[in-house]
Design a protein around this motif. Sequence first.
Motif, PDB file in Angstrom:
ATOM      1  N   GLY A  33       0.808  -2.084   0.405  1.00 51.79           N
ATOM      2  CA  GLY A  33      -0.268   0.069   0.234  1.00 51.79           C
ATOM      3  C   GLY A  33       0.616   1.608   0.268  1.00 51.79           C
ATOM      4  N   ASN A 175      -6.522   4.022   1.963  1.00 48.70           N
ATOM      5  CA  ASN A 175      -5.417   3.246   2.249  1.00 48.70           C
ATOM      6  C   ASN A 175      -5.086   2.967   3.452  1.00 48.70           C
ATOM      7  OD1 ASN A 175      -5.186   6.779   2.400  1.00 48.70           O
ATOM      8  ND2 ASN A 175      -3.662   6.317   3.473  1.00 48.70           N
ATOM      9  N   GLN A 203      -4.959   4.625  -4.368  1.00 48.71           N
ATOM     10  CA  GLN A 203      -4.755   2.713  -4.007  1.00 48.71           C
ATOM     11  C   GLN A 203      -5.936   1.473  -4.922  1.00 48.71           C
ATOM     12  OE1 GLN A 203      -3.123   1.744  -0.992  1.00 48.71           O
ATOM     13  NE2 GLN A 203      -2.111   3.581  -1.130  1.00 48.71           N
ATOM     14  N   ASN A 319      -6.310  -6.007   1.578  1.00 48.69           N
ATOM     15  CA  ASN A 319      -5.445  -4.714   2.340  1.00 48.69           C
ATOM     16  C   ASN A 319      -6.511  -5.319   3.922  1.00 48.69           C
ATOM     17  OD1 ASN A 319      -7.153  -2.752   4.513  1.00 48.69           O
ATOM     18  ND2 ASN A 319      -5.422  -1.824   4.190  1.00 48.69           N
ATOM     19  N   SER A 377      -0.315  -5.012   4.016  1.00 49.51           N
ATOM     20  CA  SER A 377      -0.611  -4.876   2.626  1.00 49.51           C
ATOM     21  C   SER A 377       0.111  -5.584   1.426  1.00 49.51           C
ATOM     22  CB  SER A 377      -0.794  -3.670   1.868  1.00 49.51           C
ATOM     23  OG  SER A 377       0.396  -2.379   2.520  1.00 49.51           O
TER      24      SER A 377
END
Length: 404
Positions: A33, A175, A203, A319, A377
């Motif tokens: 990320g 994010n 993102q 995520n 991430s």
Amino acid sequence: MAQILFVPYIFILLRKGSDKMKYDKKLVYLDYGASTPMNKEVFKEIEPYFYTFYGNPSSVSSFSERSKMAIFNARERIAKAINCQRNEIYFTSGGTESDNWAIKGIALKNRDKGNHIITTSIEHPAVLNTCKYLEELGFKITYVPVDKYGIVNLEYIKNAITESTILVSIMFANNEVGSIQPIKEIGEVCRQKNIIFHTDAVQAAGHIPIDVEKMNIDMLSMSAHKFYGPKGIGILYIKRGIKIDNFVHGGHQERGRRAGTENTPGIVGLGKALELCNSNIIEESNRTKYLRDKLAKEILEIPGTEINGPDYERRLPGNLNICFNGIDAEILLMSLDLKGICASAGSACSAGSIRPSHVLSAMGISPEKCKSSLRFSLGEGISEEDIDYTISTLKEIIGSIRTT
């Protein structure tokens, strides 16, 4: 000086000279990320534009024509990926510039029509700080709240709109917690009210499908280094017909809208990277989700852990934001780093701040839990073996911390 966090920097100094030893060990990168490695195919394609085809694309020589055509082809690739026209793509230095240009450009160009902008309380600093700057110039900003999952309520946006509203800017996906917003529905509301709709898709781009036409998006920001392209290059999609002030002044590049010699290697890399990601976006999304879900399941078996953010279907596939109650996130990050595992305690753009995450705080999470939360991430380079190693290492570290 009170806002500076010294512990990580002391840790780096203590570690100085041991970099070779550290990277001889297993490396598990769970911070996609923040940034992604450049795809080898992307690197291969851009390499000639550094030393063979280095002509300025704005020059009239036949030698420079190669650079000009490379930029043309990159626009075609990007336009196809998000379903727009190539002349609606403008190249920038990255997501931050794109966000600044979109918001300041629309505000300054349309101030005679109104001075009200709507955004959310969980936006990236590139949006929030731009809005704060505009407040100093007399613009009115409404920061719409989000629910405990980090998702905005469409009714709040409808209720926030006034006769002076000229722009709605809401990120596609967050994010920190990966929450995906109802972009199509927000865009629909804006179209009905004749309000320009911008989304920060930094993102989301390259990780979930984006169609600017179907989703009613007027402007969109993205940055190549978030989807296996080079750093220092991004785009701002501006729907044809939208009037916007220039942000960078100088020459007549980008059809007179964004001055500066074009970053040909970066542009080529962005186009190739986005094309590659879109070619297998569903397959890679499913693979990443499987690994993310496995990581979540195993971590949640550790006592005192809980997930921050929405359910798995409403968040980015790679995520995972976890609260390790009672454990300082910075200490946990350092311990993981010594084992070769890279994660983060929030946005890479906020590293070094001792303030609790503004995203988690906006979701109603306490300061104590904010400071005990980590973001993992995942991306293309992560394997099931990496997940197994991360889980076993986490259990070992947490067990050690809680018994001392």
